[in-house]
Design an enzyme around this catalytic site. Structure first.
Site, PDB file in Angstrom:
ATOM      1  N   HIS A   1      12.629  11.737   4.411  1.00 10.10           N
ATOM      2  CA  HIS A   1      11.976  12.989   4.774  1.00 10.10           C
ATOM      3  C   HIS A   1      11.801  13.914   3.572  1.00 10.10           C
ATOM      4  O   HIS A   1      10.685  14.386   3.342  1.00 10.10           O
ATOM      5  CB  HIS A   1      12.639  13.694   5.942  1.00 10.10           C
ATOM      6  CG  HIS A   1      11.701  14.720   6.467  1.00 10.10           C
ATOM      7  ND1 HIS A   1      10.609  14.392   7.223  1.00 10.10           N
ATOM      8  CD2 HIS A   1      11.599  16.034   6.225  1.00 10.10           C
ATOM      9  CE1 HIS A   1       9.889  15.472   7.434  1.00 10.10           C
ATOM     10  NE2 HIS A   1      10.468  16.487   6.850  1.00 10.10           N
TER      11      HIS A   1
ATOM     12  N   HIS B   1      14.208  13.135  13.045  1.00  7.34           N
ATOM     13  CA  HIS B   1      12.992  13.185  13.870  1.00  7.34           C
ATOM     14  C   HIS B   1      12.106  11.951  13.623  1.00  7.34           C
ATOM     15  O   HIS B   1      11.109  11.776  14.294  1.00  7.34           O
ATOM     16  CB  HIS B   1      12.220  14.501  13.677  1.00  7.34           C
ATOM     17  CG  HIS B   1      11.617  14.704  12.328  1.00  7.34           C
ATOM     18  ND1 HIS B   1      11.453  15.937  11.763  1.00  7.34           N
ATOM     19  CD2 HIS B   1      11.111  13.835  11.431  1.00  7.34           C
ATOM     20  CE1 HIS B   1      10.883  15.809  10.586  1.00  7.34           C
ATOM     21  NE2 HIS B   1      10.676  14.556  10.356  1.00  7.34           N
ATOM     22  N   HIS B   2      12.491  11.118  12.650  1.00  2.00           N
ATOM     23  CA  HIS B   2      11.813   9.831  12.487  1.00  2.00           C
ATOM     24  C   HIS B   2      12.470   8.757  13.356  1.00  2.00           C
ATOM     25  O   HIS B   2      12.021   7.627  13.353  1.00  2.00           O
ATOM     26  CB  HIS B   2      11.882   9.377  11.027  1.00  2.00           C
ATOM     27  CG  HIS B   2      11.207  10.316  10.083  1.00  2.00           C
ATOM     28  ND1 HIS B   2       9.882  10.209   9.754  1.00  2.00           N
ATOM     29  CD2 HIS B   2      11.656  11.407   9.423  1.00  2.00           C
ATOM     30  CE1 HIS B   2       9.555  11.182   8.916  1.00  2.00           C
ATOM     31  NE2 HIS B   2      10.612  11.918   8.701  1.00  2.00           N
TER      32      HIS B   2
ATOM     33  N   ARG C   1       0.825   0.270  15.102  1.00  4.99           N
ATOM     34  CA  ARG C   1       0.755   0.139  13.649  1.00  4.99           C
ATOM     35  C   ARG C   1       1.106  -1.273  13.211  1.00  4.99           C
ATOM     36  O   ARG C   1       1.750  -2.009  13.944  1.00  4.99           O
ATOM     37  CB  ARG C   1       1.813   1.036  12.983  1.00  4.99           C
ATOM     38  CG  ARG C   1       1.668   2.466  13.177  1.00  4.99           C
ATOM     39  CD  ARG C   1       2.938   3.165  12.682  1.00  4.99           C
ATOM     40  NE  ARG C   1       3.016   3.131  11.222  1.00  4.99           N
ATOM     41  CZ  ARG C   1       4.003   3.701  10.529  1.00  4.99           C
ATOM     42  NH1 ARG C   1       4.982   4.319  11.148  1.00  4.99           N
ATOM     43  NH2 ARG C   1       4.010   3.654   9.218  1.00  4.99           N
TER      44      ARG C   1
ATOM     45  N   LYS D   1       2.787  29.742   3.729  1.00  2.00           N
ATOM     46  CA  LYS D   1       1.980  29.276   2.599  1.00  2.00           C
ATOM     47  C   LYS D   1       0.488  29.274   2.948  1.00  2.00           C
ATOM     48  O   LYS D   1      -0.342  29.775   2.193  1.00  2.00           O
ATOM     49  CB  LYS D   1       2.424  27.877   2.149  1.00  2.00           C
ATOM     50  CG  LYS D   1       3.844  27.845   1.634  1.00  2.00           C
ATOM     51  CD  LYS D   1       4.128  26.677   0.724  1.00  2.00           C
ATOM     52  CE  LYS D   1       3.480  26.799  -0.609  1.00  2.00           C
ATOM     53  NZ  LYS D   1       4.051  27.840  -1.458  1.00  2.00           N
TER      54      LYS D   1
ATOM     55  N   TRP E   1       7.395   0.217   4.417  1.00  3.15           N
ATOM     56  CA  TRP E   1       8.068   0.933   3.331  1.00  3.15           C
ATOM     57  C   TRP E   1       9.443   1.420   3.754  1.00  3.15           C
ATOM     58  O   TRP E   1      10.261   1.798   2.925  1.00  3.15           O
ATOM     59  CB  TRP E   1       7.206   2.107   2.836  1.00  3.15           C
ATOM     60  CG  TRP E   1       7.383   3.406   3.553  1.00  3.15           C
ATOM     61  CD1 TRP E   1       7.032   3.675   4.834  1.00  3.15           C
ATOM     62  CD2 TRP E   1       7.937   4.616   3.019  1.00  3.15           C
ATOM     63  NE1 TRP E   1       7.327   4.976   5.143  1.00  3.15           N
ATOM     64  CE2 TRP E   1       7.883   5.581   4.039  1.00  3.15           C
ATOM     65  CE3 TRP E   1       8.466   4.983   1.785  1.00  3.15           C
ATOM     66  CZ2 TRP E   1       8.354   6.886   3.868  1.00  3.15           C
ATOM     67  CZ3 TRP E   1       8.925   6.280   1.627  1.00  3.15           C
ATOM     68  CH2 TRP E   1       8.865   7.210   2.656  1.00  3.15           C
TER      69      TRP E   1
ATOM     70  N   TYR F   1       8.160  15.678   1.194  1.00  2.00           N
ATOM     71  CA  TYR F   1       7.984  16.989   0.557  1.00  2.00           C
ATOM     72  C   TYR F   1       7.862  16.846  -0.953  1.00  2.00           C
ATOM     73  O   TYR F   1       7.174  17.630  -1.600  1.00  2.00           O
ATOM     74  CB  TYR F   1       9.127  17.929   0.930  1.00  2.00           C
ATOM     75  CG  TYR F   1       9.124  18.252   2.401  1.00  2.00           C
ATOM     76  CD1 TYR F   1       7.968  18.713   3.001  1.00  2.00           C
ATOM     77  CD2 TYR F   1      10.240  18.064   3.192  1.00  2.00           C
ATOM     78  CE1 TYR F   1       7.933  18.979   4.342  1.00  2.00           C
ATOM     79  CE2 TYR F   1      10.208  18.322   4.536  1.00  2.00           C
ATOM     80  CZ  TYR F   1       9.050  18.782   5.118  1.00  2.00           C
ATOM     81  OH  TYR F   1       9.017  19.028   6.452  1.00  2.00           O
TER      82      TYR F   1
ATOM     83  N   SER G   1      13.807   6.309 -12.836  1.00  3.40           N
ATOM     84  CA  SER G   1      12.760   7.028 -13.553  1.00  3.40           C
ATOM     85  C   SER G   1      12.593   8.439 -12.987  1.00  3.40           C
ATOM     86  O   SER G   1      12.538   9.420 -13.735  1.00  3.40           O
ATOM     87  CB  SER G   1      11.452   6.247 -13.433  1.00  3.40           C
ATOM     88  OG  SER G   1      10.356   7.078 -13.638  1.00  3.40           O
ATOM     89  N   SER G   2      12.549   8.534 -11.663  1.00  2.50           N
ATOM     90  CA  SER G   2      12.331   9.839 -11.038  1.00  2.50           C
ATOM     91  C   SER G   2      13.504  10.780 -11.284  1.00  2.50           C
ATOM     92  O   SER G   2      13.313  11.971 -11.526  1.00  2.50           O
ATOM     93  CB  SER G   2      12.142   9.680  -9.531  1.00  2.50           C
ATOM     94  OG  SER G   2      10.982   8.966  -9.280  1.00  2.50           O
TER      95      SER G   2
ATOM     96  N   GLU H   1      11.400  12.965   0.721  1.00  2.00           N
ATOM     97  CA  GLU H   1      10.383  12.292  -0.083  1.00  2.00           C
ATOM     98  C   GLU H   1       8.973  12.781   0.267  1.00  2.00           C
ATOM     99  O   GLU H   1       8.137  12.948  -0.622  1.00  2.00           O
ATOM    100  CB  GLU H   1      10.489  10.776   0.108  1.00  2.00           C
ATOM    101  CG  GLU H   1       9.410   9.944  -0.554  1.00  2.00           C
ATOM    102  CD  GLU H   1       9.437   9.989  -2.079  1.00  2.00           C
ATOM    103  OE1 GLU H   1      10.531  10.186  -2.639  1.00  2.00           O
ATOM    104  OE2 GLU H   1       8.370   9.841  -2.692  1.00  2.00           O
TER     105      GLU H   1
ATOM    106  N   SER I   1      -2.093  26.491  -5.175  1.00  2.00           N
ATOM    107  CA  SER I   1      -1.838  27.915  -5.378  1.00  2.00           C
ATOM    108  C   SER I   1      -2.506  28.407  -6.652  1.00  2.00           C
ATOM    109  O   SER I   1      -3.168  29.454  -6.655  1.00  2.00           O
ATOM    110  CB  SER I   1      -0.339  28.188  -5.463  1.00  2.00           C
ATOM    111  OG  SER I   1       0.286  27.794  -4.274  1.00  2.00           O
TER     112      SER I   1
ATOM    113  N   HIS J   1       0.840  -1.202   0.000  1.00  2.00           N
ATOM    114  CA  HIS J   1       0.000   0.000   0.000  1.00  2.00           C
ATOM    115  C   HIS J   1       0.873   1.250   0.000  1.00  2.00           C
ATOM    116  O   HIS J   1       0.676   2.168  -0.792  1.00  2.00           O
ATOM    117  CB  HIS J   1      -0.922  -0.028   1.217  1.00  2.00           C
ATOM    118  CG  HIS J   1      -1.603   1.263   1.506  1.00  2.00           C
ATOM    119  ND1 HIS J   1      -2.583   1.792   0.699  1.00  2.00           N
ATOM    120  CD2 HIS J   1      -1.435   2.162   2.514  1.00  2.00           C
ATOM    121  CE1 HIS J   1      -3.001   2.943   1.198  1.00  2.00           C
ATOM    122  NE2 HIS J   1      -2.310   3.203   2.298  1.00  2.00           N
TER     123      HIS J   1
ATOM    124  N   THR K   1       5.697  26.766   6.105  1.00  2.00           N
ATOM    125  CA  THR K   1       4.374  26.208   5.793  1.00  2.00           C
ATOM    126  C   THR K   1       3.296  27.179   6.263  1.00  2.00           C
ATOM    127  O   THR K   1       2.281  27.351   5.582  1.00  2.00           O
ATOM    128  CB  THR K   1       4.165  24.827   6.433  1.00  2.00           C
ATOM    129  OG1 THR K   1       4.748  24.822   7.712  1.00  2.00           O
ATOM    130  CG2 THR K   1       4.787  23.745   5.609  1.00  2.00           C
TER     131      THR K   1
ATOM    132  N   ASP L   1       7.874  21.644 -25.825  1.00  2.00           N
ATOM    133  CA  ASP L   1       7.868  20.294 -25.242  1.00  2.00           C
ATOM    134  C   ASP L   1       8.896  20.280 -24.119  1.00  2.00           C
ATOM    135  O   ASP L   1       9.457  21.314 -23.764  1.00  2.00           O
ATOM    136  CB  ASP L   1       8.191  19.224 -26.302  1.00  2.00           C
ATOM    137  CG  ASP L   1       7.591  17.865 -25.916  1.00  2.00           C
ATOM    138  OD1 ASP L   1       7.835  17.418 -24.782  1.00  2.00           O
ATOM    139  OD2 ASP L   1       6.870  17.276 -26.731  1.00  2.00           O
TER     140      ASP L   1
END
Lengths: 553, 214
Positions: A274, A323-324, A471, A352, A160, A278, A190-191, A276, A289, A95, A349, A125
């Site tokens: 982390h 912090h993880h 979890r 924003k 994950w 964002y 790819s990314s 990721e 926006s 998932h 943030t 293009d």
């Protein structure tokens, strides 16, 4: 026949490379050999929709399993609880991987990024059309590999985060984790290719007069995201390679019993992980926006502040990873640093959020469906942000680590918020992409059912998490039943709403009314609304000249 | 028009080249993280990595004492028995102390092992210094051989001045022995600093060379 094909292939390639005058491959060649940013964007969105069905079905299974205490759906039969628990872990892992790498990223970056970055900056293009094709098909291959991994020798049940020792050869001896790692390698390649393409396009191919500080915020968000991809994904690739050699070639990077250190994996993973999150949410910032500005009929409030808030978030996102890892045994000074660095992110943030509100303030707001989803995004993101500020504190996090409170937090702030960003973009741009309008009433029903559904799923998880519900475990004591039951009811609503969305997609494509070039009126000022709908195969062969435009227009 | 397109293509290639280099160096950084992390741990005592000292501190030992416990683990792939001779000692801070472990090779072939180590609580790492240790080098045991292995250490009296370590009354020193990498020879268990020659004094002392029963 063969000769025919080969000529067509060669022609397609040359055409793509030289700007594609006159070449317009049809049938499957149009897609398989595509070098057109709009077609590739469409393929990304289709891939995302397909993957969303798989990833969504996995999460629905998880919620069904957690509907009641005890084991509900042991597909392996009595006495095979261990196999089913592993299967449950595979569901959780699959998932996460599918939603992150094959739903959100393809839709927001590959899909909308490909479609609208060239349109918004007035480029014909992408910079490297053939590399663009490679990016897409690498991702498709990665998705296939991941699904194969799920059905190989028990599947990867690592979560994950792929923490060793659980992910090493002792606890996942089969090929499943290896296939998963290779899948991530492909998705990562790819990314990175996609990121290089997007950055080059944005840097070098803006229309005359489209200065970098006149660029629409969506393009800025993609630019920041592409840089995050460029810096973060290779670190994951390095770590994954070490894990792969640990598993197969006897190295000991992460094996404590042979002089390695499993905590090093956590550092490497979260140095990628982390940024990721964002990578997932910043493109949604960009879409929201555009939409808030369009439907408030005002230019965005504090454009430069919005731009540099994203840049700052991206930058600070690289120095808060631990912090993880508050429970991994960091000393108090290290924790103090990571707490304060993490809390600092609340400042940009906040800039924003308040800029979106200030854009709406005094605006002539038109609550069309994209605007509803944008407001839903802001609500959900703030909800998740507030619990994020709470969890940034090590004292609280150590208590809540690996509970459903964390699950609720990150689903609010990055998962369903990103999905709301995707729906915002979909309803905003579908007219431009296919030339047809979505069915308005159904779309409103979709918004309300989805908004209520996800909140019913995730809000109660704050309570079960605070009560200690862990979890990644399919069973739980009876006292957690109440909120889990409510949460699973929300999953029924959300699933029904998602199916309604697929129905809306079908109705839009087959029966939607035709829309003009600018369907949203005076608020829609960006360049994609100057071309007809649907956007023609080739746009901006003559570059639009923006030199005389005012920066704030 | 054609000229602009060619210019553009050159410019694009240059940009892509730079970006590929960035991505490539991030992969490099990920691998560089392994030695850098090790170095970082040694310098800061992070994760309970003990310090290595050339000699005992010049200052006289304090009267305050602290308990040092000894823990021993063996990787299942290594056919050794490995245990501390004493499970704990109470030492005066600043006073060099020697403690011994006993290792037995119960297989019928010579085996080379090496040990990884740390102390808990992690925050005590920067105050726990080793002057000499069997873990600085690889250890080879003949079939059935039993040896005593020494570690000379002291606890830095500064531990009593750090507000973070006020609650530390005992430090656990833990070792895990694992098979040394094949073909790497002496380099495998490379001394953390140039301590190899000192290690001789405390290296394996053959207790009796007696074969193990069974």
């Amino acid at each position: 026949m063969m000769a025919d094909q080969e000529t067509a292939v060669a022609g397609g390639h040359d055409g793509g490379h030289d700007g594609g005058h006159g070449h317009h491959p049809t049938g499957w060649r149009r897609w398989l050999f595509s070098t057109n940013h709009k077609d590739i964007g469409t393929m990304y969105i289709v891939l995302s929709l397909v993957a969303a069905l798989v990833g969504g079905a996995m999460s629905f299974w998880i919620r069904l399993e957690l509907l009641d205490p005890g084991i509900q759906f042991n597909v392996f039969g009595a006495g095979e609880e261990a196999a089913y628990f592993q299967f449950y872990n595979v569901l959780v892992t699959g998932h996460a991987f599918i939603m992150v790498f094959f739903v959100v990223m393809p839709a927001l970056i590959g899909g909308f990024g490909n479609w609208f970055v060239p349109l918004m900056i007035g480029a014909p293009d992408m910079a490297f059309p053939r590399m663009n094709n490679v990016s897409f098909w690498l991702l498709a291959a990665a998705l296939v590999l991941l699904l194969v991994a799920a059905f190989t020798q028990g599947g990867p049940g690592t979560g994950w985060t792929i923490y060793p020792p659980l992910s090493n050869a002792d606890f996942h001896p089969g090929a499943a984790v290896d296939l998963g790692i290779l899948s991530l390698h492909l998705a990562g390649a790819s990314s990175v290719l996609g990121a290089i393409n997007l950055i080059t396009t944005i840097f070098n191919m803006r229309a005359p007069g489209m200065t970098i500080h006149r660029m629409p915020l969506f393009c800025w968000s993609i630019l920041v995201t592409a840089f995050l991809l460029l810096m973060a994904i290779p670190v994951l690739a390095g770590g994954l390679t070490m894990l792969l050699t640990d598993r197969n070639f006897g190295t000991a990077f992460f094996d404590a019993a042979r002089g390695g250190d499993p905590v090093l994996w956590q550092h490497i993973f979260w140095f990628f992980g982390h940024p990721e999150v964002y990578i997932i949410i910043i493109p949604a910032f960009g879409i929201v926006s555009q939409v808030v500005s369009t439907f408030s009929r005002k230019p965005i409030f504090g454009y430069l502040g919005m731009v540099y808030a994203m840049v700052f978030i991206g930058f600070v996102g690289f120095v808060v990873w631990a912090h993880h890892m508050y429970t991994a045994g960091l000393d108090v000074d290290t924790r103090a640093y990571f707490i304060s660095a993490s809390l600092v992110i609340a400042v940009p943030t906040g800039i924003k959020i308040f800029s979106w509100l200030a854009t709406m303030w005094g605006g002539s707001i038109d609550f069309r469906v994209p605007m509803m989803f944008a407001c839903g995004f802001i609500f959900l993101f703030v909800m998740g942000g507030v619990t994020g500020v709470a969890l940034a504190n090590a004292g609280m996090d150590i208590a809540f680590h690996d509970t459903y409170f964390v699950v609720a937090h990150f689903h609010y702030v990055m998962a369903i918020a990103a999905v709301f960003g995707m729906f915002t973009g979909f309803y905003y741009w579908i007219g431009k992409m296919c030339g047809r309008q979505y069915p308005r009433v159904l779309a409103r029903i979709h918004f309300w059912s989805f908004f209520i559904g996800v909140n019913v799923v995730f809000f109660p998880q704050h309570f079960s998490g605070m009560a200690g519900m862990p979890r990644r475990i399919p069973d739980y004591p009876d006292n957690y039943w109440g909120w889990n039951y409510v949460s699973s009811i929300g999953a029924f609503i959300t699933t029904a709403s998602t199916l309604l969305f697929f129905f809306i997609v079908w109705r839009t494509l087959t029966a939607g009314e035709k829309v003009p070039a600018n369907q949203w009126g005076e608020g829609a000022t960006t360049l994609e609304w100057t071309v007809e709908s649907p956007a023609p195969f080739h746009t901006f062969e003559e570059l639009p000249d923006m030199t005389d435009k005012q920066a704030d227009e | 028009m054609t000229a602009t397109r060619t210019d553009n293509r050159k410019k694009n290639r240059l940009t892509a080249m730079v970006l590929f280099t960035v991505a490539g160096s991030m992969v490099g950084l990920a691998f560089a993280a392994v030695p850098l992390y090790k170095l970082f741990c040694q310098v800061t005592g992070f994760g309970g990595t003990p310090r290595i000292a050339a000699q005992a501190p010049a200052a006289a030992p304090t009267d305050r004492t602290i308990t040092v416990r000894f823990d021993a683990n063996v990787n299942p792939a290594l056919p050794w028995r490995f245990e501390p001779k004493k499970t704990q000692v109470t030492v005066r801070a600043g006073e060099p102390t020697v403690a011994y472990y006993r290792a037995t090779n119960w297989s019928d072939a010579p085996v080379t092992g090496t040990a990884t180590f740390n102390v808990t609580p992690f925050k005590a790492g920067e105050y726990f210094s080793k002057i000499d240790c069997f873990c600085f080098t690889e250890q080879r045991l003949e079939a059935g051989e039993e040896v005593a292995m020494g570690v000379e250490f002291f606890v830095d009296p500064e531990i009593f001045n750090d507000p973070n370590t006020q609650d530390v009354t005992a430090i656990t020193l833990s070792y895990t022995f694992y098979p040394a990498a094949k073909g790497k020879g002496k380099k495998g268990g490379k001394p953390r600093q140039a301590k190899a020659k000192q290690a001789k004094s405390l290296g394996p002392v053959s207790v009796a060379g007696r074969p193990v029963k069974g």
